[in-house]
Design a protein around this motif. Structure first.
Motif, PDB file in Angstrom:
ATOM      1  N   ASN A  68      43.897  67.228  32.732  1.00 29.57           N
ATOM      2  CA  ASN A  68      43.771  67.180  31.273  1.00 29.57           C
ATOM      3  C   ASN A  68      44.429  65.955  30.643  1.00 29.57           C
ATOM      4  O   ASN A  68      44.438  65.835  29.425  1.00 29.57           O
ATOM      5  CB  ASN A  68      44.380  68.450  30.665  1.00 29.57           C
ATOM      6  CG  ASN A  68      43.539  69.689  30.937  1.00 29.57           C
ATOM      7  OD1 ASN A  68      42.439  69.834  30.422  1.00 29.57           O
ATOM      8  ND2 ASN A  68      44.064  70.576  31.765  1.00 29.57           N
ATOM      9  N   VAL A  70      44.960  62.414  29.101  1.00 28.19           N
ATOM     10  CA  VAL A  70      44.073  61.464  28.407  1.00 28.19           C
ATOM     11  C   VAL A  70      44.689  60.080  28.331  1.00 28.19           C
ATOM     12  O   VAL A  70      44.083  59.167  27.753  1.00 28.19           O
ATOM     13  CB  VAL A  70      43.723  61.977  26.999  1.00 28.19           C
ATOM     14  CG1 VAL A  70      42.931  63.279  27.086  1.00 28.19           C
ATOM     15  CG2 VAL A  70      44.980  62.172  26.165  1.00 28.19           C
ATOM     16  N   GLY A  77      41.001  59.260  31.896  1.00 24.22           N
ATOM     17  CA  GLY A  77      40.286  60.365  32.510  1.00 24.22           C
ATOM     18  C   GLY A  77      41.188  61.139  33.451  1.00 24.22           C
ATOM     19  O   GLY A  77      42.403  60.895  33.510  1.00 24.22           O
ATOM     20  N   GLY A 129      41.682  70.366  25.867  1.00 24.92           N
ATOM     21  CA  GLY A 129      41.519  69.498  27.024  1.00 24.92           C
ATOM     22  C   GLY A 129      40.149  69.619  27.655  1.00 24.92           C
ATOM     23  O   GLY A 129      39.224  70.244  27.125  1.00 24.92           O
ATOM     24  N   ARG A 130      40.016  69.012  28.841  1.00 30.78           N
ATOM     25  CA  ARG A 130      38.746  69.038  29.554  1.00 30.78           C
ATOM     26  C   ARG A 130      38.539  70.350  30.295  1.00 30.78           C
ATOM     27  O   ARG A 130      37.430  70.857  30.407  1.00 30.78           O
ATOM     28  CB  ARG A 130      38.693  67.891  30.571  1.00 30.78           C
ATOM     29  CG  ARG A 130      38.853  66.516  29.997  1.00 30.78           C
ATOM     30  CD  ARG A 130      38.714  65.474  31.086  1.00 30.78           C
ATOM     31  NE  ARG A 130      39.105  64.170  30.608  1.00 30.78           N
ATOM     32  CZ  ARG A 130      40.351  63.711  30.652  1.00 30.78           C
ATOM     33  NH1 ARG A 130      41.301  64.460  31.184  1.00 30.78           N
ATOM     34  NH2 ARG A 130      40.639  62.520  30.175  1.00 30.78           N
ATOM     35  N   TYR A 131      39.626  70.856  30.871  1.00 31.50           N
ATOM     36  CA  TYR A 131      39.531  72.017  31.751  1.00 31.50           C
ATOM     37  C   TYR A 131      40.509  73.102  31.316  1.00 31.50           C
ATOM     38  O   TYR A 131      41.583  72.818  30.782  1.00 31.50           O
ATOM     39  CB  TYR A 131      39.841  71.628  33.205  1.00 31.50           C
ATOM     40  CG  TYR A 131      38.883  70.613  33.785  1.00 31.50           C
ATOM     41  CD1 TYR A 131      37.655  71.002  34.293  1.00 31.50           C
ATOM     42  CD2 TYR A 131      39.226  69.262  33.832  1.00 31.50           C
ATOM     43  CE1 TYR A 131      36.787  70.068  34.836  1.00 31.50           C
ATOM     44  CE2 TYR A 131      38.358  68.329  34.380  1.00 31.50           C
ATOM     45  CZ  TYR A 131      37.140  68.745  34.874  1.00 31.50           C
ATOM     46  OH  TYR A 131      36.281  67.833  35.406  1.00 31.50           O
ATOM     47  N   HIS A 160      34.029  74.143  33.312  1.00 33.13           N
ATOM     48  CA  HIS A 160      35.292  73.764  32.677  1.00 33.13           C
ATOM     49  C   HIS A 160      36.481  74.540  33.247  1.00 33.13           C
ATOM     50  O   HIS A 160      37.586  74.453  32.696  1.00 33.13           O
ATOM     51  CB  HIS A 160      35.213  74.020  31.162  1.00 33.13           C
ATOM     52  CG  HIS A 160      34.951  75.461  30.809  1.00 33.13           C
ATOM     53  ND1 HIS A 160      33.687  75.967  30.661  1.00 33.13           N
ATOM     54  CD2 HIS A 160      35.800  76.489  30.577  1.00 33.13           C
ATOM     55  CE1 HIS A 160      33.747  77.257  30.347  1.00 33.13           C
ATOM     56  NE2 HIS A 160      35.035  77.588  30.287  1.00 33.13           N
TER      57      HIS A 160
END
Length: 604
Positions: A68, A70, A77, A129-131, A160
């Motif tokens: 997660n 950034v 990433g 976040g992403r996941y 995810h």
């Protein structure tokens, strides 16, 4: 209470790694995860296993931050080295990030807990976040129903979702769960790495520590980084800024290595009284009897290594100090004596652990060791019965015949009727056994020779090995060889096999020992888990019988019989060579009659 006391964080939390690069002793896992992040091949589920304190939960949290992160500018990433400064990294580190769910399976074991987790996963995507990362610690504590409720989501999770499981008892986790995860076995951290790690932390804490003191802490940690940091924390609190070896020994309850070596030397010299006195002094000074025996066991192992490899222990802060005294002692002792000391200490360790008063059990172990210290090894006793001179000259068998001449000269003296037995102290046990070999000459027939033992021929196949155990009436081992041994390799004198469930742990040792006794040759029998091996003897026999039945059932005559008599089955199949041998047992007028009989049996 002042602010400094309330704000203090123990070393295990203060120096917890924040990136995988800071983990020690887990290079294989770090390399695999680094490559996975670099190529974008990050799995959806991981299971981390290992002993306590090697970095399982720490690794799970690093993975959650890396997935997660950034970056400082918000454009980064997924990375294996999270920045630690972005909002996601800071919130995860402070345990207030809603997309990372950390669950303790020891307190939430039921199916309802897992159902709540999976339902929230399916209907809501991450907001920040992403996941969404689920960390389940001590996952082996989940109930069977909870595991079953997790299977479908674990096999096909939303894109995810990521799962990270941690456990100290991987054998309790169902294989259906393990097979859906990438498994990483975190190994115990070597002593050398722990010593260097603790040295750096001591320097950061402005604490001076002796290398031997840190080595003691590292050995007591038993491969666990967290255990060693807790001990280091305690050692810093118990000293005035300088950690010494003596202070750590007092803290751990271990004895000074020099005094333990003095104790071992007293035991090996057979001085039981002196050994008990030294043990009492150690006990009065606060040493734990169990730890003293562990130190004796460690020293006996070190002496054996020195006996075989004189450079052993070079570079070890603790062993280096023992080498000067231990090396001359190792040169004097024989390997059979060292092996006997090891076995007796190992057995005594179990007795001390189970005894109501450990000090008494430890003293009895020392008494036994001192008693057998000057006894020869069994191989020496056997040789002495054949080659050692008896009192008055000659071998024991020659001594059994009596004096060769009387005092008058020339004439043979009458042989004694009663056997003569000489009694000697323990230090001359070989001589006493030789004198005890005198027997009544009237009872002596042919003198024994070293070649009087008849050995079985060397088996040339594993089937012959099984047959030999059948011949020797070792029914239990024969059954294990037939049903629990998957043969990997066989040579004359060497067997390698993969054990099946039910095979005893000492099967290889017993087979090697008995084959050596029966054949007179040395046998190397080894267990191996690296290859599955061939089917067991019983499986091969069952497969052969099944194939034979199938072949017979296809014969036209057999099919005709089965059709003529509904409900009939093939009860047994006798192979042709077996029938031929049975026919040979009965006399026949000529070979032609025998051939006709065999054909008649086959037609039947």
């Amino acid at each position: 209470m002042n602010d400094s006391a309330t704000a203090y964080r123990v070393l295990a939390r203060k120096y917890r790694p924040s990136t995988l690069a800071e983990l020690i002793g887990q290079e294989a896992m770090v390399r695999t995860l680094s490559n996975a992040f670099a190529t974008g091949r990050v799995a959806h589920a991981f299971i981390l296993t290992g002993v306590r304190g090697v970095g399982k939960t720490t690794t799970a949290r690093i993975l959650a931050r890396g997935l997660n992160c950034v970056g400082p500018d918000g454009s980064g990433g997924p990375t294996i080295a999270p920045c630690g400064v972005c909002a996601n990294c800071r919130q995860i580190a402070e345990d207030r990030y809603s997309e990372v769910v950390e669950m303790d399976a020891a307190s939430r074991t039921g199916v309802d807990d897992i159902r709540e987790l999976t339902e929230g996963l399916l209907y809501r995507k991450p907001d920040l976040g992403r996941y969404r990362v689920y960390i389940i610690d001590e996952v082996h504590m989940l109930s069977r129903s909870a595991f079953n409720a997790l299977l479908k989501t674990l096999e096909e999770p939303p894109p995810h979702a990521k799962f990270v499981f941690a456990t100290t008892e991987i054998q309790k986790v169902p294989l259906t769960v393990v097979s859906r995860c990438q498994r990483f076995s975190l190994r115990r951290v070597p002593v050398e790495l722990l010593v260097e790690h603790y040295r750096r932390i001591a320097e950061a804490e402005a604490v001076e520590a002796e290398p031997a003191a840190l080595a003691l802490i590292a050995r007591a940690a038993d491969g666990s980084v967290r255990d060693g940091l807790s001990l280091l924390d305690q050692a810093i609190a118990s000293t005035d800024g300088r950690i010494t070896e003596k202070a750590v020994r007092d803290m751990l309850g271990t004895a000074d290595r020099g005094r333990v070596l003095d104790l071992l030397e007293s035991v090996l010299r057979g001085e039981a009284g002196e050994a008990l006195h030294r043990m009492d002094r150690l006990y009065q000074d606060g040493a734990d009897p169990l730890l003293v025996l562990q130190d004796l066991l460690d020293l006996s192992h070190f002496l054996t290594r020195l006996k075989l490899a004189p450079e052993a222990g070079v570079g070890d802060p603790i062993a280096e100090g023992d080498r000067k005294r231990a090396l001359p002692l190792a040169e004097k002792l024989t390997l059979p004596v060292l092996a006997r000391v090891w076995q007796m200490l190992l057995k005594g360790l179990e007795e001390v652990q189970a005894a109501p008063l450990p000090i008494q059990a430890a003293e009895m172990v020392l008494v036994r060791l001192a008693y057998v210290a000057d006894l020869p090894a069994p191989a020496e006793l056997v040789r002495s019965l054949v080659t050692s001179p008896a009192p008055g000259g000659g071998t024991p068998m020659e001594a059994a015949e009596g004096p060769s001449a009387n005092r008058a000269g020339g004439a043979k003296a009458p042989a004694p009727v009663e056997p003569v037995v000489a009694v000697a102290p323990a230090s001359t046990a070989v001589g006493s056994l030789a004198a005890a070999a005198w027997v009544d000459p009237d009872r002596v027939t042919d003198p024994p020779t070293t070649n009087s033992v008849e050995y079985d021929p060397m088996p040339q196949s594993f089937a012959e090995v099984v047959a030999l155990f059948d011949k020797r009436r070792e029914a239990v081992i024969r059954t294990h060889l037939r049903e629990h041994v998957h043969l990997i390799a066989f040579e004359s004198g060497r067997i390698e096999f993969c054990p099946a469930d039910g095979a005893p742990s000492n099967l290889a040792n017993r087979v090697s020992q008995l084959l050596g006794e029966w054949t007179g040759e040395r046998w190397l029998v080894a267990r191996s888990e690296s290859a599955p091996g061939a089917p067991t003897v019983r499986e091969q026999e069952e497969r052969h019988e099944s194939d034979l039945r199938s072949e017979v059932a296809k014969h036209p005559l057999v099919q005709a019989v089965l059709e003529t008599f509904p409900g009939a089955t093939i009860a047994a199949v006798r192979e042709r060579f077996a029938l031929a041998e049975a026919e040979l047992d009965e006399p026949r007028p000529d070979s032609e009659a025998g051939d006709e009989t065999i054909m008649e049996e086959e037609d039947k």
